[in-house]
Design a protein around this motif. Structure first.
Motif, PDB file in Angstrom:
ATOM      1  N   LEU A   6       0.856  -1.194   0.000  1.00  0.00           N
ATOM      2  CA  LEU A   6       0.000   0.000   0.000  1.00  0.00           C
ATOM      3  C   LEU A   6       0.888   1.238   0.000  1.00  0.00           C
ATOM      4  CD1 LEU A   6      -2.544  -0.958   2.813  1.00  0.00           C
ATOM      5  CD2 LEU A   6      -2.846  -1.195   0.339  1.00  0.00           C
ATOM      6  N   ARG A   7       0.267   2.378  -0.251  1.00  0.00           N
ATOM      7  CA  ARG A   7       0.948   3.650  -0.030  1.00  0.00           C
ATOM      8  C   ARG A   7       1.065   3.800   1.485  1.00  0.00           C
ATOM      9  NH1 ARG A   7      -1.056   8.479   0.643  1.00  0.00           N
ATOM     10  NH2 ARG A   7      -3.163   7.739   0.272  1.00  0.00           N
ATOM     11  N   GLU A   8       2.242   4.068   1.973  1.00  0.00           N
ATOM     12  CA  GLU A   8       2.445   4.184   3.418  1.00  0.00           C
ATOM     13  C   GLU A   8       1.702   5.410   3.946  1.00  0.00           C
ATOM     14  OE1 GLU A   8       4.572   2.189   5.552  1.00  0.00           O
ATOM     15  OE2 GLU A   8       4.552   0.788   3.869  1.00  0.00           O
ATOM     16  N   THR A   9       1.141   5.283   5.151  1.00  0.00           N
ATOM     17  CA  THR A   9       0.308   6.387   5.653  1.00  0.00           C
ATOM     18  C   THR A   9       0.859   7.059   6.912  1.00  0.00           C
ATOM     19  OG1 THR A   9      -1.006   4.706   6.759  1.00  0.00           O
ATOM     20  CG2 THR A   9      -1.858   5.557   4.669  1.00  0.00           C
ATOM     21  N   LEU A  35      -0.226  -3.302  -6.425  1.00  0.00           N
ATOM     22  CA  LEU A  35       0.086  -2.141  -5.588  1.00  0.00           C
ATOM     23  C   LEU A  35      -1.089  -1.173  -5.530  1.00  0.00           C
ATOM     24  CD1 LEU A  35       3.677  -1.205  -6.892  1.00  0.00           C
ATOM     25  CD2 LEU A  35       3.081  -2.650  -4.948  1.00  0.00           C
ATOM     26  N   GLU A  36      -1.167  -0.487  -4.396  1.00  0.00           N
ATOM     27  CA  GLU A  36      -2.120   0.613  -4.345  1.00  0.00           C
ATOM     28  C   GLU A  36      -1.625   1.700  -5.291  1.00  0.00           C
ATOM     29  OE1 GLU A  36      -4.114   3.866  -1.270  1.00  0.00           O
ATOM     30  OE2 GLU A  36      -2.583   2.497  -0.521  1.00  0.00           O
ATOM     31  N   ARG A  37      -2.544   2.390  -5.939  1.00  0.00           N
ATOM     32  CA  ARG A  37      -2.118   3.463  -6.853  1.00  0.00           C
ATOM     33  C   ARG A  37      -1.261   4.473  -6.093  1.00  0.00           C
ATOM     34  NH1 ARG A  37      -7.552   2.994  -8.275  1.00  0.00           N
ATOM     35  NH2 ARG A  37      -7.670   1.595 -10.066  1.00  0.00           N
ATOM     36  N   ALA A  43       8.343   8.129  -3.079  1.00  0.00           N
ATOM     37  CA  ALA A  43       9.722   7.640  -3.021  1.00  0.00           C
ATOM     38  C   ALA A  43      10.464   7.918  -4.323  1.00  0.00           C
ATOM     39  CB  ALA A  43       9.721   6.141  -2.727  1.00  0.00           C
ATOM     40  N   GLY A  44       9.754   8.416  -5.316  1.00  0.00           N
ATOM     41  CA  GLY A  44      10.390   8.662  -6.612  1.00  0.00           C
ATOM     42  C   GLY A  44      10.086   7.571  -7.629  1.00  0.00           C
ATOM     43  N   PHE A  45       9.068   6.756  -7.344  1.00  0.00           N
ATOM     44  CA  PHE A  45       8.678   5.679  -8.258  1.00  0.00           C
ATOM     45  C   PHE A  45       7.207   5.832  -8.649  1.00  0.00           C
ATOM     46  CE2 PHE A  45      11.853   3.678  -5.307  1.00  0.00           C
ATOM     47  CZ  PHE A  45      12.898   3.609  -6.218  1.00  0.00           C
ATOM     48  N   PRO A  46       6.934   6.630  -9.664  1.00  0.00           N
ATOM     49  CA  PRO A  46       5.542   6.762 -10.105  1.00  0.00           C
ATOM     50  C   PRO A  46       5.040   5.427 -10.667  1.00  0.00           C
ATOM     51  CG  PRO A  46       7.029   7.911 -11.615  1.00  0.00           C
ATOM     52  CD  PRO A  46       7.865   7.438 -10.456  1.00  0.00           C
ATOM     53  N   ALA A  56      -4.477  -0.860  -7.943  1.00  0.00           N
ATOM     54  CA  ALA A  56      -5.888  -0.793  -7.552  1.00  0.00           C
ATOM     55  C   ALA A  56      -6.006   0.108  -6.332  1.00  0.00           C
ATOM     56  CB  ALA A  56      -6.396  -2.199  -7.233  1.00  0.00           C
ATOM     57  N   ASP A  57      -7.244   0.270  -5.831  1.00  0.00           N
ATOM     58  CA  ASP A  57      -7.412   1.041  -4.600  1.00  0.00           C
ATOM     59  C   ASP A  57      -7.061   0.141  -3.414  1.00  0.00           C
ATOM     60  OD1 ASP A  57     -10.016  -0.177  -3.408  1.00  0.00           O
ATOM     61  OD2 ASP A  57     -10.406   0.136  -5.551  1.00  0.00           O
TER      62      ASP A  57
END
Ligand code: NAD
Length: 364
Positions: A6-9, A35-37, A43-46, A56-57
């Motif tokens: 996931l995107r870290e929160t 991966l979460e969008r 981190a520099g990795f689009p 996905a979400d």
């Protein structure tokens, strides 16, 4: 098998547990990567930099993940959204985490906390404490150089000669040694100190002087043990005399599972030069200095004390690259014949396991 991130929160967190390079290696092992969008964007990795990866979400990702890789522990709600019996791998901050462990057990998740890996040769490729501490040590010294009112190197100019800064690094583990190496590249005059006797050689091999305070406290597993009250008093007395000469102190002392040892007292800080600077890398664990306030800047009698938090997140690209490699190497241990089958007879698997099948596996 679906391996997900996931995107870290966590506040200020910019790292990601799966980089494009590691996604490719996971794919090469026949695993699906989900991966979460925008998981790697900070981190520099689009997303576009990942080849052959699905996005996905967060809810969809969690619902399909067989293994979730994370950098820092996600909210407990994330675990509740995972399928029963799936696997979590990451820095799960296992000490004092009863609530988190309960949430993992409630879903019967198998969770591996990479901080618990033994510091053996075989575990080195997965050693997140080392890879992230190296980033933290490097950044701590850059922060010190930037915040100090003095230059680090010696300069001989038409406007006179500037003497090099004198820098002390307290705690010569992975972070401390990297801090020493960084200060050296910047031209400072450096001393290093630790309670583990074997660090003398490591400090000296970096071209720094070892500060011997006569207190030795090697513990088990290559770590230091906590000092007794008498040892602590002896250490502080010996250190107080030396502190007066330093322009910058970077402290990194830690004992696993314990609050950071308090090494620098208010009185010791008061004995330092005006304009001196302390960067307390142990701030997250409460700090090595009595005056440290985690995440803040404190000024005390002309001495500035910084307590920066989550330093690895400040160099997220390289920190993620190293972290993701550590994660990949660990995931490789868990995959047998295209199935997730942790082998609990393997010391690395057994010792890093936090919970499995609804039961807590970690005593500390
Ligand atoms: P750490 O973050 O737990 O502690 C940082 C340093 O603080 C340590 O060097 C410790 O000795 C020191 N310290 C603790 N209490 C102190 C006190 N009161 N005063 C001064 N210093 C104090 O340590 P770390 O960086 O994670 O490394 C710990 C050990 O693990 C080291 O021996 C290191 O060489 C070893 N290690 C082994 C491997 C491996 O073989 N795979 C990998 C990485 C590290």
């Amino acid at each position: 098998i679906t391996v997900a991130a996931l995107r870290e929160t966590a506040t200020g967190e910019r790292r990601v547990a799966i980089t494009p390079e590691m996604a490719k290696k996971l794919r090469g092992k026949g695993l699906r990567v989900l991966l979460e969008r925008d998981a790697g964007r900070a981190a520099g990795f689009p997303d576009a930099s990942y080849a052959d990866v699905e996005f996905a979400d967060a809810t969809t990702v969690l619902g399909q993940a067989d293994l979730l890789a994370c950098v820092l522990p996600p909210d407990d709600a994330v675990f509740a959204g995972m399928r029963e019996g799936s696997v979590v791998v990451g820095q799960l901050r296992p000490y004092g985490a009863a609530g988190r462990i309960a949430a993992l057990n409630a879903r019967k998740l198998t969770a591996f906390s990479l901080e618990l890996l033994p510091r053996t040769t075989r575990a080195q490729a997965m050693d997140v404490l080392s890879s992230q501490a190296a980033v933290a040590g490097y950044r701590a010294m850059l922060i010190a150089a930037e915040a100090s009112p003095k230059f680090f190197p010696m300069l001989t100019t038409a406007a006179g000669t500037i003497r090099p800064s004198r820098v002390l690094v307290i705690g010569a583990g992975v972070a401390g040694l990297q801090a020493i190496a960084t200060a050296r590249r910047l031209g400072a005059q450096i001393e290093g100190y630790d309670v583990r006797p074997e660090t003398r050689e490591q400090v000296e091999s970096l071209g720094a002087k070892f500060l011997d305070l006569g207190v030795s406290a090697a513990g088990s597993g290559g770590y230091a043990r906590e000092l007794s009250a008498e040892e602590r008093a002896a250490q502080q007395q010996a250190l107080a005399d030396h502190l007066k000469v330093f322009d910058v102190v970077v402290s990194t002392a830690a004992v696993p599972g314990r609050p950071a040892p308090k090494i620098l007292t208010s009185a010791m800080v008061e004995g330092m030069k005006p304009g001196a600077l302390i960067v307390d890398l142990a701030a997250e664990g409460g700090g090595n200095c009595e005056l440290t306030r985690p995440g803040e800047r404190v000024e005390h009698g002309g001495v500035v004390i910084l307590g920066p938090l989550n330093l690895p997140a400040g160099a997220p690209l390289h920190a993620s690259e190293m972290y993701a490699r550590n994660v990949f190497n660990f995931v490789e241990l868990l995959v047998h014949e295209a199935a997730l089958k942790p082998d609990f007879d393997d010391e690395l698997v057994a010792k890093s396991c936090l919970s499995h099948a609804g039961e807590t596996r970690f005593a500390g």
